[in-house]
Design an enzyme around this catalytic site. Structure first.
Site, PDB file in Angstrom:
ATOM      1  N   VAL A   8     -13.172  -4.689  13.880  1.00  0.00           N
ATOM      2  CA  VAL A   8     -14.304  -4.249  13.056  1.00  0.00           C
ATOM      3  C   VAL A   8     -14.842  -5.396  12.196  1.00  0.00           C
ATOM      4  CG1 VAL A   8     -14.884  -2.769  11.080  1.00  0.00           C
ATOM      5  CG2 VAL A   8     -13.681  -1.811  13.039  1.00  0.00           C
ATOM      6  N   ASP A  42      -8.594 -13.087   5.944  1.00  0.00           N
ATOM      7  CA  ASP A  42      -7.565 -12.255   6.571  1.00  0.00           C
ATOM      8  C   ASP A  42      -6.210 -12.807   6.119  1.00  0.00           C
ATOM      9  OD1 ASP A  42      -7.711 -10.334   9.403  1.00  0.00           O
ATOM     10  OD2 ASP A  42      -5.755 -11.046   8.706  1.00  0.00           O
ATOM     11  N   THR A  48      -6.020   1.199   9.012  1.00  0.00           N
ATOM     12  CA  THR A  48      -5.548   2.439   8.385  1.00  0.00           C
ATOM     13  C   THR A  48      -4.709   3.196   9.421  1.00  0.00           C
ATOM     14  OG1 THR A  48      -7.764   3.319   8.849  1.00  0.00           O
ATOM     15  CG2 THR A  48      -7.283   2.800   6.575  1.00  0.00           C
ATOM     16  N   THR A 106     -11.429   3.486   8.054  1.00  0.00           N
ATOM     17  CA  THR A 106     -11.481   4.948   8.179  1.00  0.00           C
ATOM     18  C   THR A 106     -10.429   5.569   7.257  1.00  0.00           C
ATOM     19  OG1 THR A 106     -12.098   4.655  10.473  1.00  0.00           O
ATOM     20  CG2 THR A 106     -11.311   6.851   9.828  1.00  0.00           C
ATOM     21  N   CYS A 110      -8.151   4.492  17.310  1.00  0.00           N
ATOM     22  CA  CYS A 110      -8.603   5.296  16.163  1.00  0.00           C
ATOM     23  C   CYS A 110      -8.578   6.791  16.453  1.00  0.00           C
ATOM     24  CB  CYS A 110     -10.040   4.952  15.796  1.00  0.00           C
ATOM     25  SG  CYS A 110     -10.256   3.302  15.209  1.00  0.00           S
TER      26      CYS A 110
HETATM   27  N1  LIG Z   1     -11.181  -0.713  16.325  1.00  0.00           N
HETATM   28  C1  LIG Z   1     -11.960   0.363  16.354  1.00  0.00           C
HETATM   29  O1  LIG Z   1     -12.279   0.917  17.392  1.00  0.00           O
HETATM   30  C2  LIG Z   1     -12.500   0.947  15.095  1.00  0.00           C
HETATM   31  C3  LIG Z   1     -13.726   1.604  15.137  1.00  0.00           C
HETATM   32  C4  LIG Z   1     -14.211   2.163  13.973  1.00  0.00           C
HETATM   33  C5  LIG Z   1     -13.448   2.092  12.801  1.00  0.00           C
HETATM   34  N2  LIG Z   1     -12.245   1.465  12.805  1.00  0.00           N
HETATM   35  C6  LIG Z   1     -11.501   1.403  11.551  1.00  0.00           C
HETATM   36  O2  LIG Z   1     -11.722   0.126  10.983  1.00  0.00           O
HETATM   37  C7  LIG Z   1     -10.543  -0.338  10.301  1.00  0.00           C
HETATM   38  C8  LIG Z   1     -10.109  -1.682  10.876  1.00  0.00           C
HETATM   39  O3  LIG Z   1      -9.769  -1.497  12.236  1.00  0.00           O
HETATM   40  P1  LIG Z   1      -9.614  -2.721  13.247  1.00  0.00           P
HETATM   41  O4  LIG Z   1      -9.573  -2.135  14.600  1.00  0.00           O
HETATM   42  O5  LIG Z   1     -10.611  -3.794  12.939  1.00  0.00           O
HETATM   43  O6  LIG Z   1      -8.157  -3.240  12.835  1.00  0.00           O
HETATM   44  P2  LIG Z   1      -7.448  -4.616  13.266  1.00  0.00           P
HETATM   45  O7  LIG Z   1      -6.012  -4.389  13.183  1.00  0.00           O
HETATM   46  O8  LIG Z   1      -8.067  -5.138  14.532  1.00  0.00           O
HETATM   47  O9  LIG Z   1      -7.917  -5.649  12.118  1.00  0.00           O
HETATM   48  C9  LIG Z   1      -7.581  -5.503  10.783  1.00  0.00           C
HETATM   49  C10 LIG Z   1      -7.343  -6.882  10.179  1.00  0.00           C
HETATM   50  O10 LIG Z   1      -7.021  -6.716   8.804  1.00  0.00           O
HETATM   51  C11 LIG Z   1      -6.064  -7.687   8.456  1.00  0.00           C
HETATM   52  N3  LIG Z   1      -5.393  -7.276   7.228  1.00  0.00           N
HETATM   53  C12 LIG Z   1      -4.391  -6.366   7.063  1.00  0.00           C
HETATM   54  N4  LIG Z   1      -4.087  -6.234   5.764  1.00  0.00           N
HETATM   55  C13 LIG Z   1      -4.908  -7.083   5.089  1.00  0.00           C
HETATM   56  C14 LIG Z   1      -5.085  -7.411   3.720  1.00  0.00           C
HETATM   57  N5  LIG Z   1      -4.363  -6.816   2.764  1.00  0.00           N
HETATM   58  N6  LIG Z   1      -6.017  -8.336   3.387  1.00  0.00           N
HETATM   59  C15 LIG Z   1      -6.767  -8.928   4.342  1.00  0.00           C
HETATM   60  N7  LIG Z   1      -6.636  -8.666   5.657  1.00  0.00           N
HETATM   61  C16 LIG Z   1      -5.727  -7.753   6.023  1.00  0.00           C
HETATM   62  C17 LIG Z   1      -5.166  -7.772   9.665  1.00  0.00           C
HETATM   63  O11 LIG Z   1      -4.458  -9.003   9.698  1.00  0.00           O
HETATM   64  C18 LIG Z   1      -6.174  -7.645  10.805  1.00  0.00           C
HETATM   65  O12 LIG Z   1      -6.644  -8.910  11.242  1.00  0.00           O
HETATM   66  C19 LIG Z   1      -9.518   0.792  10.474  1.00  0.00           C
HETATM   67  O13 LIG Z   1      -9.603   1.652   9.373  1.00  0.00           O
HETATM   68  C20 LIG Z   1     -10.000   1.509  11.713  1.00  0.00           C
HETATM   69  O14 LIG Z   1      -9.590   2.859  11.738  1.00  0.00           O
HETATM   70  C21 LIG Z   1     -11.778   0.857  13.919  1.00  0.00           C
END
Ligand SMILES: NC(=O)c1ccc[n+]([C@@H]2O[C@H](COP(=O)([O-])OP(=O)(O)OC[C@H]3O[C@@H](n4cnc5c(N)ncnc54)[C@H](O)[C@@H]3O)[C@@H](O)[C@H]2O)c1
Length: 274
Positions: free
Chosen positions: A22, A40, A90, A125, A265
């Site tokens: 995201v 990150d 999340t 989310t 998700c």
């Molecule tokens: N991937 C999807 O399909 C999607 C779609 C819509 C919404 N979301 C939501 O978006 C959010 C992120 O999902 P994602 O798929 O990008 O996750 P991801 O795991 O791909 O990326 C999250 C990033 O956050 C970093 N991180 C963790 N803790 C941290 C902190 N304290 N400070 C800074 N960085 C930190 C991690 O190292 C990682 O690189 C979630 O809530 C997810 O539910 C995801």
């Protein structure tokens, strides 16, 4: 005074916290227009991004090699930004309760970096109430500033579908919300910079949080129902695909099919709703 104006004039910067599926596309999209710091906590990920390797495959190696995103895992660099977007994971715990620790950790870091006039937008989310009842008090506690008077907060759920080359960040309508009218206007203007499909402002943060968990829960529940039907029809010796094709000739059939529930998700978000 408008943060939007300061951002487009590059007097202020946007920071994206959490650069996964995201966060990385959002950071790239904004970086094509304004100054962006990409933060990150995963140092290895940051090193790979700096080397031009896109682990998520969402923007591609060629784009990441030429990106203007200022990648960092140094918290202090966040002091150079005034508009913050949080896109950390999340997940759920083993007992299926929400694991809010990444959101809380990111909020604690950010609380020490925000200043007067900052806006913090959550994209992760969550269930309705997390932003206002859990995150804002942490931001206030860490910063010693007051939400509303000194800084503002918003929530804008992310709807991308990783790997989907048709429905991209820019062409998916984006729900936006804020703690007050002024926050909503700034957030709307800033996201309008990158979202060609336009934004959909809602009246409260809780509405925006709820819209996201229910859109994914609705999908999960419907696919689960089709899977139940497929099992039953299999026992009955009825061809499920033929049933679905026949059913879908009705104008208001929902066109769901049995199968795996895609992405990490859809199967998780209903637990946030529960
Ligand atoms: N991937 C999807 O399909 C999607 C779609 C819509 C919404 N979301 C939501 O978006 C959010 C992120 O999902 P994602 O798929 O990008 O996750 P991801 O795991 O791909 O990326 C999250 C990033 O956050 C970093 N991180 C963790 N803790 C941290 C902190 N304290 N400070 C800074 N960085 C930190 C991690 O190292 C990682 O690189 C979630 O809530 C997810 O539910 C995801």
């Amino acid at each position: 005074m408008s943060l939007y104006k300061d951002i487009i004039e590059k007097k202020e910067a946007i920071a994206v916290i959490g650069l996964g599926y995201v966060g990385l596309p959002i950071a790239e999209s904004f970086a094509q227009k304004v100054r962006v710091i990409g933060f990150d906590t995963n140092k290895k990920k940051i090193e790979l991004y700096k080397k031009g390797i896109d682990l998520t495959n969402e923007i591609g190696d060629d784009t990441i090699k030429n990106t203007k995103i200022e990648f960092t895992s140094d918290e202090d660099k966040l002091e150079e930004a005034k508009f913050f977007i949080i896109a950390v994971p999340t997940p759920i715990n083993l007992d299926k309760t929400p694991d809010l620790s990444p959101v809380i950790d990111a909020t604690k870091i950010l609380g020490t970096k925000i200043k007067e006039g900052s806006i913090v937008v959550y994209e992760s989310t969550v269930y309705p109430g997390v932003t206002e009842d859990i995150c804002i008090p942490i931001l206030e506690e860490e910063s010693k500033l007051r939400c509303g008077n000194d800084f503002k907060v918003g929530y804008s759920p992310e709807r991308i579908n990783p790997g989907d080359k048709v429905h991209r960040l820019e062409n998916i309508k984006k729900i936006v919300s804020g703690t007050d009218e002024e926050a909503l206007e700034e957030i709307t203007n800033i996201y309008t910079l990158i979202i060609k499909a336009g934004v959909f402002p809602v009246s409260s943060i809780k509405v925006a949080e709820a819209a996201k968990v229910v859109e994914n829960s609705q999908r999960d529940i419907n696919i689960a129902f089709m899977n139940e039907l497929a099992i039953v029809f299999d026992y009955m010796g009825i061809d499920t695909n033929e049933v679905i094709e026949a059913m879908n000739t009705k104008w208001n059939a929902l066109n769901f099919r049995p199968g795996l529930v895609g992405g990490h998700c859809i199967g998780v978000d209903p637990y946030y709703f529960i």
